[in-house]
Design an enzyme around this catalytic site. Structure first.
Site, mmCIF file in Angstrom:
data_model
loop_
_atom_site.group_PDB
_atom_site.id
_atom_site.type_symbol
_atom_site.label_atom_id
_atom_site.label_comp_id
_atom_site.label_asym_id
_atom_site.label_seq_id
_atom_site.Cartn_x
_atom_site.Cartn_y
_atom_site.Cartn_z
ATOM 1 N N HIS A 188 0.826 -1.212 0.066
ATOM 2 C CA HIS A 188 -0.111 0.084 -0.081
ATOM 3 C C HIS A 188 0.845 1.177 -0.034
ATOM 4 C CE1 HIS A 188 -3.179 -2.864 0.711
ATOM 5 N NE2 HIS A 188 -3.961 -1.797 0.099
ATOM 6 N N ARG A 294 -10.477 4.420 -0.246
ATOM 7 C CA ARG A 294 -10.285 3.320 0.755
ATOM 8 C C ARG A 294 -10.405 3.964 2.081
ATOM 9 N NH1 ARG A 294 -5.910 2.321 -3.387
ATOM 10 N NH2 ARG A 294 -5.871 0.061 -3.864
ATOM 11 N N GLU A 428 -12.078 -9.683 -5.830
ATOM 12 C CA GLU A 428 -10.724 -9.829 -5.570
ATOM 13 C C GLU A 428 -10.119 -11.115 -5.021
ATOM 14 O OE1 GLU A 428 -9.392 -6.485 -2.862
ATOM 15 O OE2 GLU A 428 -11.186 -6.715 -1.586
ATOM 16 N N ASP A 452 -5.119 -7.710 -5.272
ATOM 17 C CA ASP A 452 -5.473 -8.971 -4.489
ATOM 18 C C ASP A 452 -5.717 -10.274 -5.363
ATOM 19 O OD1 ASP A 452 -4.863 -8.499 -1.655
ATOM 20 O OD2 ASP A 452 -6.675 -7.282 -1.497
ATOM 21 N N CYS A 499 -10.730 -1.531 -10.326
ATOM 22 C CA CYS A 499 -9.912 -0.534 -9.228
ATOM 23 C C CYS A 499 -8.525 -0.914 -8.844
ATOM 24 C CB CYS A 499 -10.953 -0.117 -8.210
ATOM 25 S SG CYS A 499 -11.075 -1.456 -7.088
#
Ligand code: PEP
Ligand code: MG
Length: 542
Positions: A188, A294, A428, A452, A499
């Site tokens: 991230h 997020r 995901e 993911d 996304c």
């Protein structure tokens, strides 16, 4: 000149001084203190030290930049002695029995807001000064005197590693680039660098103490960090930097244009954000909406669960700022690499496959409901949609729907307004792909989380830097899965977007258009480059 090879997150050149970020330095924790008098005394001492530092700076500056320009340091000294400011800090320490750092940060926030809202230009400018003096106070309280001064100018942040909870607290206006010694390309932190549209190098074998404060250049295209660059290299890179600025300016001419291919296919281009501070980039790059908010970053910024009111205020700001454009809020996706201590999650051998995301929300419905209430309340102020992460089954979606319907009933009973809220899920997990025909009947849209999805499909930990070379995001298995999901969505009459980071990969934009992907949600800085490709593409000829 020394050179270090890292793994590059984005292209682009950054030139500036290196600031070595040490863990915890930028964070302000709130904790209880027993002896409030001693804590007030600690604050008073920090106040005196700060004033002395400013006097020193004033005297040096009068010589170098003249009295008029140095006057700012006098103003800061006066502000540090302002009764209202000092009493507010002391009051928080004594009435709440908390540490001085927290009291300084909370007071600074309040004063900052107050000054920013004032009509008078001079007073409004004082808001930035409040930030400055509180940063100085915090630096002194933390026992570091010079470090914060380095952040007065934009710097290249170098660190051993950066957790999402740390990156989120950095003052983004002051960050030119990131360099980390550890970390993976799909973490991230890397995603945050993309959101900020700045170069970043991960896994760079550099001895941090040796480079602190040194001039450096990052060549994002080659993944190289140059420390104390030679004159010739510096010139070349400055030239490249200028060219990049020109390209950016050229792309800005695409603002206001529709994302339509030559043969008339329209695609939505939305932005991914982590908090309301990213909105400026969203506007600047002309996003059609927010495709992924997020929301867990709201939780990571805090030392305790954000309240319904706190969340509502943020969601409302985003909805209002986007002025009717769609804002898709992803519900809490905490766990795995995004850890907040107060959740008290047990240690797990396999956190990526553990209690995370929707699994936490379904096992802690009170946490989930607080967030849902905040989102639904904010939906009265714009066009809000919700999406749920890490879904693996139809049963999960049904359970979510039950909770949502309880929340809506409660709001109805209380006479609280909310708008029409589209509800979708993230695809995901391979299970969600396989079940996408059934899932499509339950929801309003799909958003494919390729980060993911790649991790779980290829069985590759996205956090493990040793595996970066194996993490093939163009793997045919992933591309086939995307096609399956899009087809199943369309058969059920719903839309499907991407996304995950793959959505921003311009080498695949034409492939996605051909597959029929309806929406791409990407870091704000990637919107205009993708728009350029869309405008130049004829899908029928692909
Ligand atoms: C994804 O997994 O692709 C995604 C968008 O979510 P995150 O990267 O936040 O896990
Ligand atoms: Mg994900």
């Amino acid at each position: 000149m020394r050179t270090f090879q890292g793994k590059s997150v984005g292209n682009g050149v950054a030139i500036g001084k290196i600031y070595v970020y040490k863990k915890g330095e930028q964070q302000v924790k709130r904790y209880r203190v027993e002896d409030v008098d001693a804590e007030v005394a600690r604050f008073t001492k920090a106040q005196e030290t700060s004033i002395a530092q400013l006097q020193d700076l004033y005297e040096k500056s009068v010589k170098s930049i003249g009295e008029a320009s140095a006057a700012i340091f006098e103003i800061h000294q006066m502000m540090l002695q302002d009764n209202g400011f000092v009493e507010a800090i002391e009051n928080i320490v004594t009435t709440q029995s908390v540490n001085a750092e927290y009291a300084v940060a909370a007071t600074a926030d309040n004063f900052y807001k107050m000054f920013s809202d004032m009509e008078d230009d001079y007073m409004r400018e004082r808001a930035a000064d409040v930030k400055d003096i509180s940063e100085r106070l915090l630096a002194v309280l933390n026992g570091k005197s010079a470090g914060m001064d380095a952040l007065k100018e934009p710097v290249i942040i170098a660190a051993d590693d950066l957790a999402p909870s740390e990156t989120v607290q950095l003052d983004k206006d002051k960050v030119l680039a990131f360099v980390t010694v550890h970390g993976s390309l799909n973490s991230h932190t890397a995603i945050l660098a993309r959101t900020m549209n700045i170069p970043a190098l991960i896994g760079t074998p550099v001895a941090l103490d040796e480079v602190d404060g040194k001039l450096a250049v990052i060549d994002g295209a080659k993944g190289i960090l140059y420390v104390e660059p030679e004159e010739a290299l510096l010139k070349t890179m400055q030239h490249r930097r200028k060219e990049e600025e020109e390209t950016k300016a050229l792309l800005l001419t695409l603002r206001g244009k529709d994302n339509i291919t030559l043969d008339g296919k329209k695609v939505q281009l939305y932005a991914n954000i982590g908090n309301s501070k990213d909105l400026a980039m969203v506007m600047q790059n002309d996003a059609g909406g927010i495709g992924l908010f997020r929301s867990e970053f709201l939780y990571l910024e805090k030392d305790d669960y954000p309240t319904e009111e706190e969340q509502f205020a943020v969601y409302k700001t985003v909805a209002e700022t986007m002025a009717g454009k769609k804002v898709i809020i992803r519900t809490l996706d905490i766990g795995a690499d995004k850890q907040a201590d107060y959740f008290q999650l047990a240690h797990e051998e396999n956190p990526a496959m553990g209690l995370r995301a929707i699994r936490i929300c379904l096992t802690r419905p009170e946490v989930f409901k607080t967030q849902l209430r905040a989102i639904f309340r904010a939906s009265a102020y714009g066009t809000i949609a919700i999406m749920y992460p890490m879904i693996i089954s139809v049963e999960e979606v049904r359970k979510i729907k039950e909770i949502v319907s309880e929340v809506k009933k409660e709001l109805d009973r209380q006479g609280i307004a909310y708008g029409e809220v589209e509800q979708g899920i993230m695809i995901e997990t391979p299970a969600a792909v396989m079940m996408s025909d059934e899932l499509a009947k339950e929801v309003d849209f799909f958003s494919i989380g390729t980060n993911d999805l790649t991790q779980y499909t290829l069985a590759i930990d996205r956090q493990n830097p040793e595996l970066d070379d194996f993490y093939d995001s163009h793997h045919p298995a992933i591309l086939r899965m995307i096609q399956t999901v899009v087809d199943n969505a369309h058969r059920a009459g719903i839309w499907a977007g991407i996304c995950g980071e793959l959505g921003a990969d311009t080498s695949l934009t034409q492939t996605f258009l051909k597959m029929g992907v309806d929406e791409l949600s990407v870091s704000p800085g990637r919107i205009l480059p993708i728009r350029k490709i869309i405008l130049e593409t004829d899908v029928s000829k692909q």
